[in-house]
Motif scaffolding. Structure first.
Motif, short mmCIF file in Angstrom:
data_model
loop_
_atom_site.label_atom_id
_atom_site.label_comp_id
_atom_site.label_asym_id
_atom_site.label_seq_id
_atom_site.Cartn_x
_atom_site.Cartn_y
_atom_site.Cartn_z
N GLY A 94 0.78 -1.23 0.00
CA GLY A 94 0.00 0.00 0.00
C GLY A 94 0.81 1.28 0.00
N GLN A 97 -3.20 7.79 7.55
CA GLN A 97 -4.57 7.75 7.03
C GLN A 97 -4.57 7.44 5.54
OE1 GLN A 97 -3.54 10.38 9.09
NE2 GLN A 97 -4.56 9.56 10.90
N HIS A 134 -2.15 5.91 3.89
CA HIS A 134 -1.67 4.54 3.74
C HIS A 134 -2.82 3.57 3.96
CE1 HIS A 134 1.64 1.40 4.85
NE2 HIS A 134 0.98 1.07 3.77
N ARG A 135 -3.56 3.77 5.03
CA ARG A 135 -4.70 2.89 5.33
C ARG A 135 -5.74 2.94 4.21
NH1 ARG A 135 -8.01 2.19 10.97
NH2 ARG A 135 -9.41 0.59 10.17
N ARG A 136 -6.04 4.13 3.72
CA ARG A 136 -7.01 4.26 2.63
C ARG A 136 -6.57 3.45 1.42
NH1 ARG A 136 -7.60 6.22 -2.01
NH2 ARG A 136 -5.59 7.26 -2.07
N VAL A 144 -4.55 0.84 1.30
CA VAL A 144 -4.63 -0.60 1.58
C VAL A 144 -6.09 -1.07 1.51
CG1 VAL A 144 -4.31 -2.36 3.38
CG2 VAL A 144 -2.49 -0.70 2.90
N GLU A 145 -6.98 -0.32 2.13
CA GLU A 145 -8.38 -0.75 2.22
C GLU A 145 -9.13 -0.63 0.89
OE1 GLU A 145 -9.84 1.47 5.60
OE2 GLU A 145 -9.14 -0.09 6.98
N SER A 185 -5.08 -7.02 4.47
CA SER A 185 -5.91 -6.11 5.26
C SER A 185 -5.01 -5.06 5.91
CB SER A 185 -6.65 -6.88 6.36
OG SER A 185 -5.72 -7.35 7.32
N TRP A 186 -5.61 -3.98 6.39
CA TRP A 186 -4.85 -2.96 7.10
C TRP A 186 -4.18 -3.56 8.33
CZ3 TRP A 186 -2.05 0.99 6.63
CH2 TRP A 186 -1.76 1.84 7.70
N GLN A 187 -4.89 -4.43 9.05
CA GLN A 187 -4.32 -5.05 10.24
C GLN A 187 -3.11 -5.91 9.90
OE1 GLN A 187 -5.30 -4.25 13.47
NE2 GLN A 187 -3.32 -5.19 13.86
N VAL A 226 -1.08 -5.41 7.45
CA VAL A 226 0.02 -4.48 7.15
C VAL A 226 0.64 -3.99 8.45
CG1 VAL A 226 0.62 -2.23 6.15
CG2 VAL A 226 -0.88 -3.81 4.89
#
Length: 172
Positions: free
Chosen positions: A10, A107, A109-111, A113-114, A127-129, A131
């Motif tokens: 991501g 934020q 990065h998470r976006r 990935v998700e 998943s974000w978790q 990562v």
């Protein structure tokens, strides 16, 4: 020359690696693609483990020896895998450029990935978790670090090509 793009999922590794490979007309090796092909072959009793890296190392060596530039797109999370790329470059008498791709904005990065859609058939994006839980060792010494939260894709590619040119890669 061997150019290894490393970093967590991501961060933008694949986008940058593909762009640089296109600009340099280089061989492009993506660990995700290799690992999914191994899974699809259904020849292993367990998970692919390090087998994707072993295949990629041999493919890189085979392309470096006749003088091709090779771009590798991988997480490259531990010193052992990083050393393996250095060893391949040395065996092929090729320069090595390590690039760590990061996204300093959690934020964003998470976006990424998700919202990520896999372009490798059958590959399930992390998943974000997963990562966050990823085992990723700090670099020593630090490689060229590219922060995709701070640079556009074009700016990052130009920075990478500039660093590659310093090490002897011809840029079209």
């Amino acid at each position: 020359m061997l150019i290894v793009f490393s970093g967590l999922p991501g961060t933008g590794k694949t986008t940058l690696a593909k762009s640089v490979a296109t600009r340099l007309k280089a061989t492009y090796l993506r660990i995700d693609t290799i690992e999914q092909a191994i899974r699809n072959a259904d020849v292993l009793a367990g998970d692919v483990g390090r087998s994707g890296y072993f295949v990629a190392l041999e493919l890189a060596l085979g392309n470096l020896r006749p003088g091709h530039t090779v771009i590798v797109d991988c997480v490259n999370p531990v010193a052992e895998s990083r050393q393996a790329w250095a060893d391949v470059a040395a065996r092929a008498n090729a320069a090595l450029l390590n690039i760590e791709v990061i996204c300093s904005d959690p934020q964003e990065h998470r976006r990424r990935v998700e919202q990520r859609q896999s372009d490798v058939p059958g590959l399930i994006p992390p998943s974000w978790q997963s990562v966050l839980d990823h085992d990723y060792e700090p670099w020593s010494p630090a490689p060229l670090t590219v922060d995709t939260a701070q640079l556009s894709i074009d700016q990052a590619v130009e920075l990478i090509l500039l660093n590659g040119a310093v090490q002897g890669v011809s840029v079209d």
